[in-house]
Design a protein around this motif. Structure first.
Motif, PDB file in Angstrom:
ATOM      1  N   ILE A 237       0.840  -1.201   0.000  1.00 17.70           N
ATOM      2  CA  ILE A 237       0.000   0.000   0.000  1.00 17.70           C
ATOM      3  C   ILE A 237       0.879   1.256   0.000  1.00 17.70           C
ATOM      4  O   ILE A 237       0.566   2.244  -0.651  1.00 17.70           O
ATOM      5  N   SER A 248      -5.216   9.252  -0.814  1.00 23.72           N
ATOM      6  CA  SER A 248      -5.457   8.289   0.266  1.00 23.72           C
ATOM      7  C   SER A 248      -6.862   7.709   0.173  1.00 23.72           C
ATOM      8  O   SER A 248      -7.077   6.524   0.434  1.00 23.72           O
ATOM      9  N   THR A 249      -7.842   8.545  -0.268  1.00 25.66           N
ATOM     10  CA  THR A 249      -9.216   8.040  -0.383  1.00 25.66           C
ATOM     11  C   THR A 249      -9.307   6.954  -1.454  1.00 25.66           C
ATOM     12  O   THR A 249      -9.930   5.909  -1.248  1.00 25.66           O
ATOM     13  N   ALA A 251      -6.899   5.044  -2.430  1.00 24.80           N
ATOM     14  CA  ALA A 251      -6.193   3.861  -1.927  1.00 24.80           C
ATOM     15  C   ALA A 251      -7.088   3.053  -0.989  1.00 24.80           C
ATOM     16  O   ALA A 251      -7.105   1.817  -1.044  1.00 24.80           O
ATOM     17  N   ILE A 252      -7.864   3.763  -0.154  1.00 26.14           N
ATOM     18  CA  ILE A 252      -8.736   3.054   0.782  1.00 26.14           C
ATOM     19  C   ILE A 252      -9.754   2.213   0.014  1.00 26.14           C
ATOM     20  O   ILE A 252      -9.986   1.052   0.331  1.00 26.14           O
ATOM     21  N   PHE A 253     -10.340   2.787  -1.056  1.00 22.86           N
ATOM     22  CA  PHE A 253     -11.336   2.030  -1.814  1.00 22.86           C
ATOM     23  C   PHE A 253     -10.709   0.863  -2.579  1.00 22.86           C
ATOM     24  O   PHE A 253     -11.292  -0.221  -2.665  1.00 22.86           O
ATOM     25  N   VAL A 255      -8.179  -0.820  -1.605  1.00 20.72           N
ATOM     26  CA  VAL A 255      -7.924  -1.868  -0.610  1.00 20.72           C
ATOM     27  C   VAL A 255      -9.212  -2.622  -0.285  1.00 20.72           C
ATOM     28  O   VAL A 255      -9.212  -3.854  -0.171  1.00 20.72           O
ATOM     29  N   ILE A 256     -10.332  -1.893  -0.158  1.00 15.34           N
ATOM     30  CA  ILE A 256     -11.594  -2.575   0.162  1.00 15.34           C
ATOM     31  C   ILE A 256     -11.964  -3.557  -0.952  1.00 15.34           C
ATOM     32  O   ILE A 256     -12.293  -4.724  -0.693  1.00 15.34           O
TER      33      ILE A 256
END
Lengths: 271, 307
Positions: A237, A248-249, A251-253, A255-256
């Motif tokens: 990541i 970052s937003t 990246a979060i999605f 990852v989900i």
């Protein structure tokens, strides 16, 4: 009204600015001048005492302090303290100097303030609080509140200090803060390493059946290094975040989605 | 266990969501952080532990996310409020709630944040005009009006979601638990993995390359100790059920102890740095004095005041 003013700020003035700073700073934040009107609001009563109501000097001062301004909200009153010290000594003639000083200081102070107060401290305190919270323990959350109350006290006393010491304060702080920031970032990096090893409960539930032999993959990985999977995932990541146009937003999605897919395929699972 | 949240709960949570952005902007007491949002929402909804778990997970997800230069950041605080409230009222699993409600809400709230910041320009323009009119009290009043775009940018969406979202969420939970079991497992996995994003973001802001040795130390020490402690713990618990004479308490690894080791390294680094500074200053003052032949010692400027 004379241009030179002889008004010296009192404890009452400092308290008034500090109260406004603590409860109302950044409320007027907007895309055009960011904290601009906030800077003016914080010290408007003092400006009125310095220059007197309805004078051309006051109008000039108000215009000067209603310009674009943006810095870290933990250190902004250092700039205002220095500013007020100069203005109360030199009067409206100093407004050009002051405006240069404001733009000159807001960048460096934002850098120091953001790295210490806006990322490092919340990260370390937040990690401790969250670490305890996920186990159902509210104690760490309370520690955070106490720590921030201490920071509020520092924010409160830095204004009169800046007013007294003036510009020498910034140069004096620089060296010490550098050493402190370096040590603190070291601790930050170390703590993140420790958190990666404890707080990411991910494992590989994949079990291979080769003839009559069953191989539990997680077991094999643990033989190499326990917590290898969380470590590798954070590395992955980290790399992802360094790519162009990555936020970052996003990246979060990502990852989900990847986690859902990998979980459906049986590669990753909750530990 | 149905998707209904009482009116007083909706109102209290809406009030808290409006306070938290105010706190976040200027007071900064930590009450606006996701862990606190979890604790407070959990208390209002009657399940503090679940609130702490959800708040803690979202806290870890946004550990390194800060606002720099006035950019909008993912609003994990509002995300925590909604995830906790719905997770408790509908009986949704905590990890699933983090990924299925917390994160989407948190990122949607970026839009209302931008809207709030944009609306405030209106008051800024009024202030610009009022300065010319020398209307001091109106300047202050219009500045303070800025609070409304801010608190409404959180209060309105949180209120609407809590008031009208309940049925939708409870239906979603039913479907997730029956037909879409794979998705619900996947979201739980995602919830468990999200802290990894938080740590990675944080590392982006820290000088990783410079302190890489300590990253490895922190990780490896903790990986080894936590495995050791967990194994001893399960061994001890099993032993005490088998043998009656076997007693003793087994704790998991102490994170404070791990952090103290790191503090040791940090203190060393600080000392090394200040020594270095003293040395360079000595050298430069020596150079100065030998060049100018003056006795002007310049110490006391950086390390003059201890601590």
């Amino acid at each position: 009204m004379a241009t030179k003013t002889n008004y010296k700020l009192t404890k009452k003035d400092f308290n008034q600015i500090n109260r406004r700073n603590l409860f109302f700073n950044q409320l007027g934040w907007n895309y055009e001048k960011m904290q601009g009107s906030g800077y003016l609001f914080l010290m408007l009563p003092q400006l009125r005492k310095l220059y007197g109501d309805h004078t051309p000097e006051l109008k000039k001062a108000m215009k000067t302090h209603n310009q674009f301004f943006n810095t870290n909200p933990w250190v902004n009153t250092i700039i205002q303290g220095i500013d007020l010290a100069i203005e109360s000594k030199e009067g409206a003639e100093s407004l050009e100097t002051v405006s240069g000083l404001k733009t000159g200081l807001m960048g460096p102070l934002a850098a120091i303030g953001d790295s210490i107060f806006a990322s490092l401290l919340p990260a370390i305190l937040g990690a401790i609080a969250a670490n305890m919270a996920v186990q159902g323990n509210p104690f760490g959350v309370v520690i955070w509140l106490i720590a921030n109350l201490i920071i509020m006290y520092i924010r409160w006393i830095q204004l009169p200090l800046a007013y007294r010491e003036g510009t020498t304060l910034v140069t004096k702080m620089q060296g010490q803060l550098n050493a402190l920031t370096d040590a603190a970032t070291l601790l930050g990096v170390y703590v993140v390493g420790a958190l990666v090893a404890t707080l990411i409960n991910i494992q590989v539930p994949f079990v291979a059946h080769i003839g009559k032999v069953t191989v539990t993959l997680q077991n094999e990985i643990d033989m190499i290094l326990p917590k290898l999977v969380p470590g590798l995932l954070v590395g992955l990541i980290y790399w992802l975040l360094g790519r162009k146009k990555m936020t970052s937003t996003k990246a979060i999605f990502i990852v989900i989605i990847v986690a859902v897919v990998c979980s459906a395929l049986g590669i990753l699972g909750k530990g | 266990m149905h998707g209904n949240i009482m009116v007083w709960q909706v109102l209290l949570l809406t009030l808290y969501s409006m306070y938290q952005i105010w706190d976040e902007l200027t007071i900064v007491s930590s009450l606006s952080q996701p862990v606190w949002a979890g604790l407070i929402t959990g208390a209002i909804m009657g399940d503090v532990t679940k609130g702490l778990i959800i708040g803690g997970s979202l806290q870890l997800t946004v550990l390194g996310v800060g606002t720099f230069g006035g950019s909008s950041k993912i609003d994990a605080n509002s995300g925590t409020i909604l995830a906790t409230a719905f997770s408790i009222s509908t009986g949704m699993n905590a990890s699933t709630a983090v990924a299925a409600i917390g994160v989407p809400v948190a990122s949607l709230m970026i839009e209302t944040d931008i809207l709030g910041r944009f609306t405030n320009t209106f008051f800024q323009h009024r202030i610009d005009r009022l300065i010319d009119e020398e209307n001091y009290s109106a300047i202050e009043r219009n500045y303070l009006y800025g609070v409304f775009p801010w608190i409404l940018s959180r209060g309105i969406p949180v209120f609407l979601a809590l008031q009208f979202g309940g049925n939708f969420v409870s239906t979603a939970v039913k479907v997730l638990d029956t037909h879409l079991k794979w998705l619900s497992n996947g979201l739980a996995t995602a919830g468990a993995l999200l802290p990894a994003v938080g740590f990675a973001i944080l590392l982006r802001y820290l000088p990783v390359k410079k302190h890489i040795a300590y990253l490895i130390l922190g990780f490896t020490l903790t990986a080894l100790f936590s495995t050791l402690y967990t194994n001893v713990q399960s061994l001890g618990t099993t032993m005490s059920t088998v043998s009656k004479g076997f007693a003793g308490s087994f704790n998991s690894v102490s994170m404070v102890a791990i952090a103290l080791i790191g503090l040791g390294f940090a203190i060393n680094e600080y000392k090394r740095n200040t020594e270095k500074q003293k040395l360079t200053e000595l050298v430069s003052s020596y150079k100065d004095s030998s060049q100018e032949k003056s006795n002007d010692s310049e110490d006391g400027e950086i390390y003059g005041d201890e601590d």
